[in-house]
Write a protein that holds these residues in place. Structure first.
Motif: not given
Length: 321
Positions: A7, A9, A67, A308
């Motif tokens: 995850t 960004g 992100g 995020r």
């Protein structure tokens, strides 16, 4: 979750290409930014202030690094140049609002990011306004004014890099993610949302009519977070059953009292950013648990991107789909 998917960004699409790369856009979830250019005020009307026009803490470049991949760009003409704006027509007598980042600043931010990160970036142009016509006479862009903006975006020297070209009547949602960025290069696509805009001079050059994406995008128009969540989750289920490309508008909207009252030092009301904080805090606790293998958003669309969490929810959805 963090042990399965990245995850990060700045590179979350490339980091998860083995999972989402072979899928069509309609079969994945990505992240979006509402009123993307409004991280600062560069000009305003009497009623346009930070508390009722600022929607983002970070500029577009900062949002990319956190992100975001789909951007709500609202172009305005001001002082003869192109900028972004956040305006409301008040009482059919005047326009109130403010200008944010310039279009050139957004181009520069996107180029800086895509030069370092091979990600897909979607710029959705809508709500055009020429604010040089007098406060009660603002109007949507003419074709010549649109052409001026397109020329700026497509300029070989100072325009957007990595514009992704395919026929302008293509259904982008039926293309796989790796079609755009599977070659290790960034891809930028520009979606134009406006009545009777002629894109023929830019056909096959990275510019597409809204029908090429055709995202279902109906915000709740409420400042009540529970009402917003109920409305958007209901729409998510309904639209996924119809096979729509669905944008979930996880945003809250000031009412008239808040829009005026947030300027008051005596009886202050919630600002746009205050409301954004309330909505964003529910991403993990309320949106994520509502997502299933069949019910999911294609775009998670929020104000004030400061962390995020929406990437986490998007990749959670991608893990289920």
């Amino acid at each position: 979750m963090s042990n399965e998917f990245s995850t990060s960004g700045s590179s979350w699409m490339q980091d998860n290409m083995s999972l989402i790369g072979p899928r069509k856009l309609i079969d994945i979830c990505i992240t979006g930014s509402h009123d993307s250019g409004m991280s600062k005020i560069t000009g305003h009307t009497l009623g346009g202030t930070e508390c009722n026009t600022i929607t983002q803490t970070h500029d577009v470049g900062g949002q990319l690094n956190l992100g975001a991949r789909y951007f709500d760009i609202r172009p305005v003409i001001t002082g003869g140049g192109y900028s972004t704006g956040h305006y409301t027509h008040v009482g059919d007598t005047s326009w109130q609002g403010a200008n944010g980042e310039t279009i050139q600043e957004i181009i520069n931010g996107v180029n800086a990011f895509t030069s370092e990160n091979a990600e897909l970036v979607i710029l959705n142009l809508s709500h055009s306004l020429n604010t040089d016509l007098g406060n009660n006479s603002y109007a949507s862009f003419t074709q010549d004014e649109w052409n001026g903006l397109f020329k700026m975006l497509a300029d070989e020297t100072n325009g957007l890099k990595f514009l992704f070209s395919m026929p302008s009547d293509s259904d982008l949602t039926k293309q796989t993610l790796e079609t755009f960025i599977g070659n290790g290069k960034s891809a930028v696509i520009v979606i134009v949302e406006g009545d009777n805009v002629d894109l023929s001079d830019y056909s096959g050059k990275g510019f597409y009519p809204y029908s090429s994406l055709n995202a279902y995008n109906k915000y709740s128009d409420t400042n009540d977070v529970n009402a917003m969540m109920s409305d958007q989750l209901k729409k998510m289920k309904e639209q996924r059953e119809k096979g729509s490309y669905f944008l979930i508008s996880w945003t809250l909207t000031q009412d008239a009292v808040q829009a005026v009252g947030c300027n008051s030092p005596i009886f202050p009301a919630d600002s746009v950013l205050d409301l954004a904080s309330t909505a964003d805090s529910k991403l993990l606790s309320h949106l994520k648990p509502a997502i299933t293998q069949s019910d999911y958003p294609n775009i998670i669309y929020i104000d004030d991107i400061v962390n995020r969490d929406f990437v986490t929810v998007a990749m959670y959805a991608n893990g289920l789909i």
